[in-house]
Design a protein around this motif. Structure first.
Motif, PDB file in Angstrom:
ATOM      1  N   ALA A  52      43.155  25.303  32.782  1.00  0.00           N
ATOM      2  CA  ALA A  52      44.458  25.932  31.924  1.00  0.00           C
ATOM      3  C   ALA A  52      45.545  25.746  32.186  1.00  0.00           C
TER       4      ALA A  52
ATOM      5  N   THR B  77      41.485  25.447  26.654  1.00  0.00           N
ATOM      6  CA  THR B  77      41.370  26.867  27.630  1.00  0.00           C
ATOM      7  C   THR B  77      39.867  26.815  27.962  1.00  0.00           C
ATOM      8  N   ALA B  78      39.603  26.805  26.391  1.00  0.00           N
ATOM      9  CA  ALA B  78      38.115  27.809  26.465  1.00  0.00           C
ATOM     10  C   ALA B  78      37.129  26.828  26.884  1.00  0.00           C
TER      11      ALA B  78
ATOM     12  N   PRO C  22      37.874  25.916  31.965  1.00  0.00           N
ATOM     13  CA  PRO C  22      38.999  27.079  31.676  1.00  0.00           C
ATOM     14  C   PRO C  22      40.140  26.788  33.032  1.00  0.00           C
ATOM     15  N   GLU C  23      39.171  26.441  34.232  1.00  0.00           N
ATOM     16  CA  GLU C  23      39.987  25.572  35.346  1.00  0.00           C
ATOM     17  C   GLU C  23      41.408  24.343  34.864  1.00  0.00           C
TER      18      GLU C  23
END
Length: 68
Positions: free
Chosen positions: A39, A32-33, A36-37
Motif C-alpha cells: 500500500a 491494496t486489497a 496490503p503490504e
C-alpha cells in the motif's frame, strides 16, 4: 450565447478527468486489497496519477476562460 457555450464545453471536458480520478482510486483500492503490504508503494503512484489528471482538468478550465 457564447459564454454559455464555454461553460457547456468545460462541463463536457470535466467528464474525462472525473472518470479518470475514479479509475485511479479504484485501481489503488483494488491493489491494496490484493496486497496490503504494498500500500505504501502504490500510494505514491496514486497521488501522481491524481495530480496529472487534475492538471488536465485545470487546463480545461483555463482554456474555457481564455477562449471567452
Amino acid at each position: 450565447m457564447e459564454g454559455s457555450l464555454n461553460v457547456i464545453g468545460y462541463g463536457i471536458a470535466a467528464l474525462g478527468p472525473g472518470i479518470g480520478v475514479g479509475l485511479v482510486f479504484a485501481a489503488y483500492i483494488q491493489a491494496t486489497a490484493r496486497q496490503p503490504e504494498s500500500a505504501s508503494l502504490t500510494r505514491v503512484y496514486m497521488f501522481m496519477g491524481f495530480a496529472v489528471i487534475e492538471a488536465l482538468a485545470l487546463l480545461g478550465l483555463v482554456l474555457a476562460f481564455a477562449l471567452a
